[in-house]
Design an enzyme around this catalytic site. Structure first.
Site, PDB file in Angstrom:
ATOM      1  N   GLY A 136       0.831  -1.208   0.000  1.00 36.41           N
ATOM      2  CA  GLY A 136       0.000   0.000   0.000  1.00 36.41           C
ATOM      3  C   GLY A 136       0.854   1.242   0.000  1.00 36.41           C
ATOM      4  O   GLY A 136       2.052   1.184  -0.290  1.00 36.41           O
ATOM      5  N   ASN A 137       0.249   2.373   0.317  1.00 38.86           N
ATOM      6  CA  ASN A 137       1.024   3.611   0.439  1.00 38.86           C
ATOM      7  C   ASN A 137       0.346   4.522   1.467  1.00 38.86           C
ATOM      8  O   ASN A 137      -0.662   4.148   2.061  1.00 38.86           O
ATOM      9  CB  ASN A 137       1.180   4.292  -0.914  1.00 38.86           C
ATOM     10  CG  ASN A 137      -0.157   4.634  -1.532  1.00 38.86           C
ATOM     11  OD1 ASN A 137      -0.902   5.444  -1.001  1.00 38.86           O
ATOM     12  ND2 ASN A 137      -0.480   3.981  -2.648  1.00 38.86           N
ATOM     13  N   HIS A 138       0.915   5.716   1.659  1.00 37.89           N
ATOM     14  CA  HIS A 138       0.476   6.565   2.778  1.00 37.89           C
ATOM     15  C   HIS A 138      -0.712   7.469   2.456  1.00 37.89           C
ATOM     16  O   HIS A 138      -1.044   8.344   3.253  1.00 37.89           O
ATOM     17  CB  HIS A 138       1.638   7.446   3.236  1.00 37.89           C
ATOM     18  CG  HIS A 138       2.800   6.670   3.750  1.00 37.89           C
ATOM     19  ND1 HIS A 138       2.741   5.931   4.904  1.00 37.89           N
ATOM     20  CD2 HIS A 138       4.043   6.490   3.243  1.00 37.89           C
ATOM     21  CE1 HIS A 138       3.902   5.342   5.102  1.00 37.89           C
ATOM     22  NE2 HIS A 138       4.704   5.658   4.113  1.00 37.89           N
TER      23      HIS A 138
END
Ligand code: PMT
Length: 397
Positions: A206-208
């Site tokens: 995923g990412n932020h």
């Protein structure tokens, strides 16, 4: 912003928070004036609020030394919006019955602008049938009520009656001021948030991205009358509006599937999602055990959703985002070409306070002719308004 905001303060303990509300509006470059009931001066001084608002604070109907009266009509006509916070049960009852025994009430009765109130009182007072009746009547009279919140009260009790926080009241007033019907009848597709690419039932790539940027853009369009389809990856963000159709997805492929169902019905697309570029070739059906010292994940490229939307675009206005860590403008420009966009919004992790997670962002909008519009660091709410204003001026192709 340049709007005239008149803040009315009545005698509740939450009055001390109004210093923060005044600062909130000043930071957005609004012109702020404050009118207080005499009793509210026991809770926060006019000196504090005049210093923060950079304007004299009005309290008395007339000056006992000079005999001059305070022109409440002028004050009321000056305002683009009047926000009364905190609103006590006493002032509420007087507003409903049209009493005018102080400057705040005479100003309210003379106001031609929209009036918003943020009640604050102890839970029993807030629940009392007379208070409920009065709030209902006030709404029927055209006043907008920001309902009190649940939480700790000055009495030590916990319940409904707590004034909404200055941040929330400020944002509500700004949304209110920004609302219009400019996009009435226009359908807008927005992508937001991250995508999560499953490794196994408990892990993902995923990412932020928090979804804040995309949700603020959705809200800004909704407040201007648009119908919004918001396709979002996993996020804690909440948004309710009758013209909002929210679709929750997990992965890039799911996001593409939902976008493909609706893009051709939409006139405008703003793709702010941080889509994972790669996903694991295989998703394990069971949790992967940590027996090996090393493990390799084989990744395959995800579909480019924005590129797909650009490739089938007809009379539609398509805006992408570019999150860069260097050479933001150059990468942004190349994406306009390669994804067939009308404009791109560039934000860079090189700028403090910009990009993922923050409540602020700093953007440049680059249009098809490579003209660059640069903006200061602002709240994401303000950034969204800038984006929507830009689209409003440019989307009629
Ligand atoms: O959610 P927040 O915490 O508020 O953060 C906001 C944000 C930083 C995520 C947002 O402002 C932002 O920059 N979004 C785009 C991030 C990104 O993935 O940029 P990119 O340069 O990798 O992608 C370019 C464009 O193609 C984007 O519009 C993206 O949505 C789109 N894209 C990318 C890859 C892919 N497979 N499909 C896509 O549609």
């Amino acid at each position: 912003m340049g709007k005239h905001i008149l803040v009315g303060v009545t005698a509740g303990i939450a009055a001390y928070k109004i210093a923060e509300l005044v600062r909130y509006f000043k930071k957005l470059e609004a012109e702020v004036k404050v009118v207080m009931t005499p009793a509210s001066c026991d809770f926060i001084t006019p000196l504090t609020l005049s210093t923060l608002s950079q304007n004299p604070v009005a309290v008395d109907l007339y000056d006992s030394k000079t005999g001059e009266w305070t022109n409440h009509v002028e004050l009321a006509l000056w305002a683009d919006v009047m926000i009364i916070a905190p609103l006590t049960a006493n002032t509420l009852a007087k507003m409903v019955s049209g009493q005018s025994d102080n400057l705040l009430l005479t100003t309210f009765l003379s106001a031609k602008c929209p009036v918003i109130v943020a009640p604050a009182m102890d839970l029993d007072m807030y629940q009392h049938p007379s208070t409920k009746r009065n709030l209902e009547q006030l709404e029927k009279d055209g006043v907008t009520v920001i309902p009190a919140d649940y939480g700790f009260l000055a009495s030590g009790l916990v319940g409904h009656g707590r004034m909404q926080e200055p941040q929330q009241i400020g944002a509500f007033v700004c949304d209110f001021l920004a609302s219009s019907d400019e996009f009435q009848g226009v359908k807008v597709l927005i992508t937001a948030g991250p995508t999560y690419e499953r490794i196994d039932p408990v892990r993902f790539i995923g990412n932020h991205s928090s979804g804040k940027m995309g949700f603020e853009i959705a809200k800004a369009f909704l407040n201007k009358g648009a119908e919004v389809i918001l396709v979002t990856g996993p996020t804690k963000m909440v948004l309710h509006h009758p013209n909002l159709h929210r679709v929750d997805v997990m992965t890039a492929e799911e996001m593409l599937g939902e976008v493909q169902k609706v893009w051709q019905q939409c006139r405008i697309g703003v793709f702010s999602a941080a889509v994972a570029d790669y996903r694991p070739r295989n998703t394990a059906e069971q949790k992967i055990k940590k027996n090996a010292e090393e493990m390799q994940l084989e990744l395959v490229k995800n579909p480019d959703i924005l590129k797909w939307a650009g490739s089938v675009k007809k009379q539609q206005y398509l805006v992408g985002f570019a999150l860069e860590t260097s050479d933001a403008e150059a990468y942004g420009k190349s994406k306009i070409e390669s994804k067939n966009l009308n404009a791109i919004i560039v934000n860079s992790l090189e700028d403090a306070g910009a990009g993922f997670g923050h409540n602020t962002n700093k953007i440049k909008i680059i249009d098809k002719s490579n003209k660059i519009y640069s903006f200061e660091l602002k709240t994401k709410q303000q950034v969204a308004l800038d984006i929507v204003d830009f689209i409003r001026e440019n989307y009629e192709i």
